[in-house]
Design a protein around this motif. Structure first.
Motif, PDB file in Angstrom:
ATOM      1  N   SER A  52      19.547   5.821   4.394  1.00 11.65           N
ATOM      2  CA  SER A  52      20.231   6.493   3.302  1.00 11.65           C
ATOM      3  C   SER A  52      19.215   7.274   2.484  1.00 11.65           C
ATOM      4  N   GLU A  53      19.628   8.446   1.971  1.00 10.15           N
ATOM      5  CA  GLU A  53      18.724   9.238   1.141  1.00 10.15           C
ATOM      6  C   GLU A  53      18.306   8.486  -0.121  1.00 10.15           C
ATOM      7  N   ARG A  54      19.029   7.423  -0.467  1.00 10.98           N
ATOM      8  CA  ARG A  54      18.660   6.628  -1.637  1.00 10.98           C
ATOM      9  C   ARG A  54      17.334   5.896  -1.437  1.00 10.98           C
ATOM     10  N   VAL A  55      16.959   5.660  -0.183  1.00 11.00           N
ATOM     11  CA  VAL A  55      15.708   4.931   0.066  1.00 11.00           C
ATOM     12  C   VAL A  55      14.494   5.771  -0.328  1.00 11.00           C
ATOM     13  N   PRO A  56      14.292   6.973   0.246  1.00 12.47           N
ATOM     14  CA  PRO A  56      13.118   7.763  -0.158  1.00 12.47           C
ATOM     15  C   PRO A  56      13.237   8.360  -1.554  1.00 12.47           C
ATOM     16  N   GLU A  57      14.478   8.621  -2.014  1.00  7.42           N
ATOM     17  CA  GLU A  57      14.647   9.316  -3.288  1.00  7.42           C
ATOM     18  C   GLU A  57      14.709   8.384  -4.495  1.00  7.42           C
ATOM     19  N   VAL A  58      15.105   7.115  -4.300  1.00 10.60           N
ATOM     20  CA  VAL A  58      15.246   6.188  -5.425  1.00 10.60           C
ATOM     21  C   VAL A  58      14.410   4.920  -5.221  1.00 10.60           C
ATOM     22  N   VAL A  59      14.612   4.235  -4.100  1.00 13.67           N
ATOM     23  CA  VAL A  59      13.967   2.934  -3.893  1.00 13.67           C
ATOM     24  C   VAL A  59      12.451   3.063  -3.864  1.00 13.67           C
ATOM     25  N   VAL A  60      11.920   3.963  -3.045  1.00 12.51           N
ATOM     26  CA  VAL A  60      10.466   4.097  -2.921  1.00 12.51           C
ATOM     27  C   VAL A  60       9.814   4.526  -4.239  1.00 12.51           C
ATOM     28  N   PRO A  61      10.335   5.550  -4.953  1.00  6.73           N
ATOM     29  CA  PRO A  61       9.732   5.889  -6.244  1.00  6.73           C
ATOM     30  C   PRO A  61       9.738   4.729  -7.237  1.00  6.73           C
ATOM     31  N   MET A  62      10.829   3.936  -7.271  1.00  9.51           N
ATOM     32  CA  MET A  62      10.881   2.812  -8.199  1.00  9.51           C
ATOM     33  C   MET A  62       9.877   1.731  -7.803  1.00  9.51           C
ATOM     34  N   LEU A  63       9.674   1.528  -6.500  1.00 11.71           N
ATOM     35  CA  LEU A  63       8.652   0.578  -6.051  1.00 11.71           C
ATOM     36  C   LEU A  63       7.282   0.998  -6.568  1.00 11.71           C
ATOM     37  N   ARG A  64       6.976   2.271  -6.449  1.00 11.64           N
ATOM     38  CA  ARG A  64       5.663   2.764  -6.875  1.00 11.64           C
ATOM     39  C   ARG A  64       5.492   2.666  -8.392  1.00 11.64           C
ATOM     40  N   VAL A  65       6.529   3.031  -9.128  1.00  9.78           N
ATOM     41  CA  VAL A  65       6.438   2.998 -10.591  1.00  9.78           C
ATOM     42  C   VAL A  65       6.225   1.572 -11.091  1.00  9.78           C
ATOM     43  N   LEU A  66       7.009   0.630 -10.600  1.00  6.86           N
ATOM     44  CA  LEU A  66       6.877  -0.751 -11.068  1.00  6.86           C
ATOM     45  C   LEU A  66       5.547  -1.356 -10.644  1.00  6.86           C
ATOM     46  N   ALA A  67       5.130  -1.121  -9.407  1.00  8.57           N
ATOM     47  CA  ALA A  67       3.867  -1.684  -8.926  1.00  8.57           C
ATOM     48  C   ALA A  67       2.681  -1.176  -9.737  1.00  8.57           C
ATOM     49  N   SER A  68       2.756   0.054 -10.237  1.00  7.66           N
ATOM     50  CA  SER A  68       1.642   0.629 -10.990  1.00  7.66           C
ATOM     51  C   SER A  68       1.402  -0.077 -12.313  1.00  7.66           C
ATOM     52  N   ASP A  69       2.394  -0.827 -12.815  1.00  9.45           N
ATOM     53  CA  ASP A  69       2.252  -1.518 -14.105  1.00  9.45           C
ATOM     54  C   ASP A  69       2.220  -3.027 -13.933  1.00  9.45           C
ATOM     55  N   MET A  70       1.843  -3.479 -12.726  1.00  5.48           N
ATOM     56  CA  MET A  70       1.793  -4.910 -12.434  1.00  5.48           C
ATOM     57  C   MET A  70       0.362  -5.356 -12.137  1.00  5.48           C
ATOM     58  N   PRO A  71       0.029  -6.632 -12.431  1.00  6.45           N
ATOM     59  CA  PRO A  71      -1.263  -7.179 -12.026  1.00  6.45           C
ATOM     60  C   PRO A  71      -1.233  -7.496 -10.531  1.00  6.45           C
ATOM     61  N   PRO A  72      -2.390  -7.647  -9.888  1.00  5.52           N
ATOM     62  CA  PRO A  72      -2.404  -7.930  -8.442  1.00  5.52           C
ATOM     63  C   PRO A  72      -1.597  -9.160  -8.047  1.00  5.52           C
ATOM     64  N   ASP A  73      -1.578 -10.189  -8.924  1.00  7.19           N
ATOM     65  CA  ASP A  73      -0.846 -11.405  -8.575  1.00  7.19           C
ATOM     66  C   ASP A  73       0.597 -11.374  -9.056  1.00  7.19           C
ATOM     67  N   GLY A  74       1.026 -10.262  -9.624  1.00  4.96           N
ATOM     68  CA  GLY A  74       2.407 -10.148 -10.087  1.00  4.96           C
ATOM     69  C   GLY A  74       3.373 -10.082  -8.918  1.00  4.96           C
ATOM     70  N   VAL A  75       4.558 -10.632  -9.115  1.00  4.30           N
ATOM     71  CA  VAL A  75       5.563 -10.678  -8.061  1.00  4.30           C
ATOM     72  C   VAL A  75       6.639  -9.627  -8.340  1.00  4.30           C
ATOM     73  N   LEU A  76       6.934  -8.848  -7.310  1.00  3.99           N
ATOM     74  CA  LEU A  76       8.005  -7.855  -7.382  1.00  3.99           C
ATOM     75  C   LEU A  76       9.105  -8.274  -6.413  1.00  3.99           C
ATOM     76  N   SER A  77      10.262  -8.602  -6.968  1.00  2.00           N
ATOM     77  CA  SER A  77      11.413  -9.011  -6.157  1.00  2.00           C
ATOM     78  C   SER A  77      12.372  -7.838  -6.022  1.00  2.00           C
ATOM     79  N   VAL A  78      12.829  -7.597  -4.791  1.00  2.00           N
ATOM     80  CA  VAL A  78      13.684  -6.442  -4.524  1.00  2.00           C
ATOM     81  C   VAL A  78      14.832  -6.853  -3.613  1.00  2.00           C
ATOM     82  N   ALA A  79      16.038  -6.404  -3.960  1.00  2.94           N
ATOM     83  CA  ALA A  79      17.208  -6.563  -3.105  1.00  2.94           C
ATOM     84  C   ALA A  79      17.810  -5.180  -2.899  1.00  2.94           C
ATOM     85  N   VAL A  80      17.852  -4.734  -1.655  1.00  7.70           N
ATOM     86  CA  VAL A  80      18.404  -3.426  -1.304  1.00  7.70           C
ATOM     87  C   VAL A  80      19.594  -3.637  -0.374  1.00  7.70           C
ATOM     88  N   ASP A  81      20.707  -2.976  -0.670  1.00  7.83           N
ATOM     89  CA  ASP A  81      21.918  -3.100   0.153  1.00  7.83           C
ATOM     90  C   ASP A  81      22.490  -1.707   0.369  1.00  7.83           C
TER      91      ASP A  81
END
Length: 242
Positions: free
Chosen positions: A57-86
């Motif tokens: 789905s175009e939602r993956v490259p256009e929404v999911v991937v950018p949000m992954l990058r944005v959130l990861a950029s403000d997390m510590p290395p040991d921070g946990v990022l939980s994601v549910a994609v449907d």
């Protein structure tokens, strides 16, 4: 031969990328740096996969991937990022609500309406400043079925849909974090709620029209997600160093 090459390419994908391709979704929690291999794998998809049934789905490259990058950029290395994609869409068991009849007048013979709730993206990130951000994007789809007799006596049936994107971002601040009400209000289409307690909780929500193009939708989701951060002065929260 082409089919076999496509299957072989999918087998080389990251396991989460493979699940998204074949099963249309996944739910998982990973450390911050463990998400980068997933993002890199997803970047190869449009190059290696041509068969329609395995396109993302175009939602993956256009929404999911950018949000992954944005959130990861403000997390510590040991921070946990939980994601549910449907990405199965709204027309699957468990998402569709009951049908109910609507009053009609001739030449309309019958009309029914029902709704589907499709929570296609959920994310939870442990941030450097000790706060936790939760993001949820849900499509509310209204279906309206109509049976109508035209002037020539022929009966026609039509189903129309209307989609609204519901976006919710919730930030739970670190204990004793400094809080400051923003000097300007949010946009009039964004609602903000503040819940007091040992750990202040700030929630921003909005409704977006379903015809929004993906690029615009991503920007609007980011605006809603950043609204809770306007309630803490820059540099006021003790940031983690690990």
């Amino acid at each position: 031969m082409f089919w076999r090459k496509q299957k072989a390419a999918i087998e080389r994908f990251h396991p989460l990328h493979k699940a998204l391709t074949l099963e249309k979704g996944f739910t998982v929690s990973l450390r911050r740096d463990d998400w980068e291999p997933v993002v890199q794998s997803l970047a190869r998809h449009h190059v290696e996969i041509r068969r329609r049934r395995w396109r993302l789905s175009e939602r993956v490259p256009e929404v999911v991937v950018p949000m992954l990058r944005v959130l990861a950029s403000d997390m510590p290395p040991d921070g946990v990022l939980s994601v549910a994609v449907d990405m199965r869409g709204p027309n699957v068991p468990g998402k569709l609500g009951p049908r109910f009849d609507l009053p009609v007048h001739r030449p309309v013979l019958a009309m029914q309406q029902w709704f589907a709730m499709d929570p296609w993206l959920r994310m939870r990130a442990e941030l450097r400043d000790g706060s936790v951000l939760e993001l949820m994007v849900t499509d509310r789809v209204r279906y309206r079925w109509r049976k109508k007799r035209n002037p020539r006596g022929k009966v026609k049936v039509k189903t129309k849909t209307k989609t609204v994107h519901l976006v919710r971002a919730t930030r739970q601040l670190a204990k004793n974090a400094a809080v400051q009400r923003p000097g300007t209000p949010p946009p009039n289409w964004v609602k903000v709620q503040v819940k007091q307690g040992k750990r202040l909780v700030i929630r921003s929500t909005c409704k977006l029209p379903g015809q929004s193009v993906m690029g615009e939708l991503t920007g609007q989701i980011l605006l809603v997600a950043t609204e809770p951060f306007r309630w803490t002065p820059p540099g006021s929260s003790a940031r983690r160093t690990t």
